[in-house]
Design a protein around this motif. Sequence first.
Motif, short mmCIF file in Angstrom:
data_model
loop_
_atom_site.label_atom_id
_atom_site.label_comp_id
_atom_site.label_asym_id
_atom_site.label_seq_id
_atom_site.Cartn_x
_atom_site.Cartn_y
_atom_site.Cartn_z
N ILE A 125 -6.49 4.39 3.75
CA ILE A 125 -6.61 2.86 4.28
C ILE A 125 -7.67 2.82 5.05
O ILE A 125 -8.15 3.57 5.86
CB ILE A 125 -5.24 2.55 5.09
CG1 ILE A 125 -3.98 2.70 4.14
CG2 ILE A 125 -5.41 1.16 5.67
CD1 ILE A 125 -3.87 1.73 3.06
N GLY A 140 -7.05 -0.08 0.39
CA GLY A 140 -6.35 1.11 0.15
C GLY A 140 -6.94 1.82 -1.17
O GLY A 140 -7.08 1.30 -2.01
N PHE A 192 0.86 -1.19 0.01
CA PHE A 192 -0.10 -0.08 -0.10
C PHE A 192 1.02 1.34 0.05
O PHE A 192 1.65 1.55 0.83
CB PHE A 192 -0.96 -0.05 1.11
CG PHE A 192 -2.11 -1.13 1.43
CD1 PHE A 192 -2.93 -1.19 0.72
CD2 PHE A 192 -1.49 -2.34 2.24
CE1 PHE A 192 -3.73 -2.39 0.55
CE2 PHE A 192 -2.39 -3.60 2.27
CZ PHE A 192 -3.55 -3.39 1.53
#
Length: 248
Positions: free
Chosen positions: A87, A102, A82
């Motif tokens: 998030i 994400g 990510f």
Amino acid sequence: ETAARFFEKQLYHSPVGKKALIYLKNRGLTEDITKEFRLGFAPDDWHSLGNFLRDRGFIEKDIINAGLSLKRDDGSDIYDRFRSRIIFPINDINDQVVGFTGRIFSEVSTKDEGAKYINTPQTEIYDKSRVLYGLSKAKLETRRADRCLLVEGNMDAIMSCQAGVKNVAATSGTALTPSHLQLLQRYTNNLDFCFDTDRAGLVATRRGIGLALSQNFNIKIVHLNDPECKDPADYVKKFGQKWGEIVT
């Protein structure tokens, strides 16, 4: 859990994270609901989370197995899955963090940003066919109301909660499965569907209804009835508490 805390800190204390926080507020989220669902931010960096976890004693193999990092093809190093993303922690039914979604976020849009959403892959603790986003928070209210509102996206579930409809869970863009329905049957046999109004959402609604009826659920469809609103998040942003009226 350690990764979730890292992402949370980045959202509130890093310069780009603060811009992502402004974006979320512009989407209609309050700071209280953002904190309740523990939203975070992954920096635009290849190694920030991996280095953070290693500094706290986690070994490379476990970071990879948790779906947080990937190994380079030549085996020389690992890098964060990510990067430059808002998030959304995914919790299991016991409210423990088992994965993440994400959403891409960058100050300058480019063609190389990648998919709009990416998710933790299948791991020993995360099986997407058995986890519904938000159900860990919604289970008691679902039992009390004796019904659950099923939506498609994470933002739909969060905005629904913000508007007072808390018996809500999201499929997070994955197909509804028999395991999802078995999980829901612990709390109710009544399901309300409100998926996105695009073609994919309509197909998912039809499929989900058929599956739920085969497992003896009672079904209701919630219609948004506003051409400007393609999903529950749009509706809540536009109409706020009125969301509770069309759901009930």
